[in-house]
Design an enzyme around this catalytic site. Sequence first.
Site, PDB file in Angstrom:
ATOM      1  N   ASP A 159      -2.913   5.427 -17.481  1.00 37.44           N
ATOM      2  CA  ASP A 159      -2.040   5.575 -18.780  1.00 37.44           C
ATOM      3  C   ASP A 159      -2.598   4.642 -20.083  1.00 37.44           C
ATOM      4  OD1 ASP A 159       0.119   7.021 -16.901  1.00 37.44           O
ATOM      5  OD2 ASP A 159       0.184   5.104 -15.902  1.00 37.44           O
ATOM      6  N   HIS A 187       4.928   3.741 -13.916  1.00 34.45           N
ATOM      7  CA  HIS A 187       3.941   4.909 -13.930  1.00 34.45           C
ATOM      8  C   HIS A 187       4.627   6.181 -13.587  1.00 34.45           C
ATOM      9  CE1 HIS A 187       0.168   7.144 -13.425  1.00 34.45           C
ATOM     10  NE2 HIS A 187       0.616   7.400 -12.161  1.00 34.45           N
TER      11      HIS A 187
HETATM   12  P1  NDP Z   1      -5.296  12.129  -4.139  1.00 32.12           P
HETATM   13  O1  NDP Z   1      -6.730  10.947  -3.745  1.00 32.12           O
HETATM   14  O2  NDP Z   1      -5.740  13.016  -5.253  1.00 32.12           O
HETATM   15  O3  NDP Z   1      -4.172  10.860  -4.725  1.00 32.12           O
HETATM   16  C1  NDP Z   1      -3.950   9.785  -4.103  1.00 32.12           C
HETATM   17  C2  NDP Z   1      -2.408   9.129  -4.518  1.00 32.12           C
HETATM   18  O4  NDP Z   1      -2.743   8.776  -5.698  1.00 32.12           O
HETATM   19  C3  NDP Z   1      -1.400  10.244  -4.707  1.00 32.12           C
HETATM   20  O5  NDP Z   1      -0.294   9.368  -4.453  1.00 32.12           O
HETATM   21  C4  NDP Z   1      -1.350  10.504  -6.132  1.00 32.12           C
HETATM   22  O6  NDP Z   1      -0.093  10.640  -6.642  1.00 32.12           O
HETATM   23  C5  NDP Z   1      -2.072   9.054  -6.737  1.00 32.12           C
HETATM   24  N1  NDP Z   1      -2.310   8.933  -8.055  1.00 32.12           N
HETATM   25  C6  NDP Z   1      -1.926   8.108  -8.753  1.00 32.12           C
HETATM   26  N2  NDP Z   1      -2.367   8.207 -10.133  1.00 32.12           N
HETATM   27  C7  NDP Z   1      -2.942   9.582 -10.107  1.00 32.12           C
HETATM   28  C8  NDP Z   1      -3.673  10.267 -10.888  1.00 32.12           C
HETATM   29  N3  NDP Z   1      -3.668   9.767 -12.343  1.00 32.12           N
HETATM   30  N4  NDP Z   1      -3.990  11.403 -10.691  1.00 32.12           N
HETATM   31  C9  NDP Z   1      -3.931  11.814  -9.499  1.00 32.12           C
HETATM   32  N5  NDP Z   1      -3.316  11.139  -8.328  1.00 32.12           N
HETATM   33  C10 NDP Z   1      -2.979  10.020  -8.743  1.00 32.12           C
HETATM   34  O7  NDP Z   1      -4.693  12.641  -2.905  1.00 32.12           O
HETATM   35  P2  NDP Z   1      -5.430  13.615  -1.689  1.00 32.12           P
HETATM   36  O8  NDP Z   1      -4.273  14.157  -1.189  1.00 32.12           O
HETATM   37  O9  NDP Z   1      -6.563  14.138  -2.104  1.00 32.12           O
HETATM   38  O10 NDP Z   1      -5.603  12.156  -0.731  1.00 32.12           O
HETATM   39  C11 NDP Z   1      -5.005  11.249  -0.202  1.00 32.12           C
HETATM   40  C12 NDP Z   1      -5.426  10.863   1.108  1.00 32.12           C
HETATM   41  O11 NDP Z   1      -4.638   9.936   1.567  1.00 32.12           O
HETATM   42  C13 NDP Z   1      -5.690  11.892   1.962  1.00 32.12           C
HETATM   43  O12 NDP Z   1      -6.894  11.781   2.505  1.00 32.12           O
HETATM   44  C14 NDP Z   1      -4.584  11.318   3.211  1.00 32.12           C
HETATM   45  O13 NDP Z   1      -5.005  11.616   4.713  1.00 32.12           O
HETATM   46  C15 NDP Z   1      -4.601   9.994   2.995  1.00 32.12           C
HETATM   47  N6  NDP Z   1      -3.321   9.194   3.403  1.00 32.12           N
HETATM   48  C16 NDP Z   1      -3.695   7.987   3.963  1.00 32.12           C
HETATM   49  C17 NDP Z   1      -2.856   7.031   4.345  1.00 32.12           C
HETATM   50  C18 NDP Z   1      -3.285   5.821   4.859  1.00 32.12           C
HETATM   51  O14 NDP Z   1      -4.174   5.592   4.671  1.00 32.12           O
HETATM   52  N7  NDP Z   1      -2.195   5.444   5.655  1.00 32.12           N
HETATM   53  C19 NDP Z   1      -1.331   7.614   4.123  1.00 32.12           C
HETATM   54  C20 NDP Z   1      -1.112   8.739   3.536  1.00 32.12           C
HETATM   55  C21 NDP Z   1      -2.070   9.495   2.988  1.00 32.12           C
HETATM   56  P3  NDP Z   1       0.359  12.060  -6.888  1.00 32.12           P
HETATM   57  O15 NDP Z   1       0.872  12.534  -5.389  1.00 32.12           O
HETATM   58  O16 NDP Z   1       1.802  11.671  -7.520  1.00 32.12           O
HETATM   59  O17 NDP Z   1      -0.372  12.793  -7.612  1.00 32.12           O
END
Ligand code: NDP
Length: 325
Positions: A159, A187
Amino acid sequence: TQAPVNVTVTGAAGQIGYALLFRIASGQLLGQDVPVKLRLLEIPQAVKAAEGTAMELDDGAFPLLSGIDIFDDPKQAFEGANIALLVGARPRSKGMERGDLLEANGGIFKPQGEAINAGAADDIKVLVVGNPANTNALIAKSHAPDVPADRFTAMTRLDHNRALAQLSKKLGVPVTELKKLAIWGNHSATQYPSVQHAEVGGKAVEVDQAWLESDFIPTVAKRGAAIIEARGLSSAASAASAAIDHVYTWVNGTPAGDWTSAGVVSDGSYGVAEGIISSFPVTAKDGKYEIVQGLEIDDFSRARIDASVAELVEERDTVQKLGLI
Ligand code: NDP
């Protein structure tokens, strides 16, 4: 030569992870003289994809990358971690209420906080990126009672960077000319990007209030949605870049005469409820983020800060009721 720094990244197979890991491996997180060891955490279904990313990292032949381990168990992933980037989170799906989202994330950030408490290195620094980042950080912190509270932070650097970019365009000056912008609060769409103390070339920034209210503030706060609209995917490389900036600054400090923004535990400064994780203008020195003290807050800023902090207090109350903190 220096021993490698252990960097744990959760959600390593996701979009942000894909951009972030290469920046870390190339030395941009900690510096060009610091070897790193990656510890990747994923949910079991995504471990294979994380292995694919690890193969590509191998193929980068990065001189500073001294190893990659992949886990689906937080206890193992945070063992010995010096830096933890908590990116993986439960995305909001259609029809999901705020409480459901917070509860689902509690199931992720509580065990991660416990694992950090049990096994991370004494100098652990945690940055939460996964949304709702401030409250996820609060959940993790409250399950790590042996870790100093100030080691838990949430990302508002994206931001902050977005605000720098918008102001730089408006004033027609490079971002390097701008100082003392600040993001306050959550945020989320309620965040308050403030130019009240901002300087351009050492002088106070003067912009009209109408532009601030109808253009600058909403553009910064809703930039994520605009990127989804344009790109068909959410922002990922810019989020990864901001995560790199947040940790680099935390470790290496802010330049004299400037500050940045980060979600840190409130000490009650500026009337922000003590104990919540809120964004403030912060400086970094000797590996510590500190809230900039003594700023005068005008009425407009006051109302905006209060509104965003009220949302954070509500989130805290919700996770408290759910027994997550
Ligand atoms: P991303 O990598 O795009 O995003 C991950 C997180 O970052 C989301 O919560 C997202 O929020 C947040 N975020 C913060 N700022 C931003 C921004 N400016 N723009 C976009 N996102 C932002 O998500 P993916 O779905 O591609 O990947 C998530 C991964 O996490 C998956 O591979 C999943 O398996 C994994 N995962 C792992 C966990 C663990 O290790 N225990 C638990 C849960 C998931 P928002 O959703 O609001 O965009």
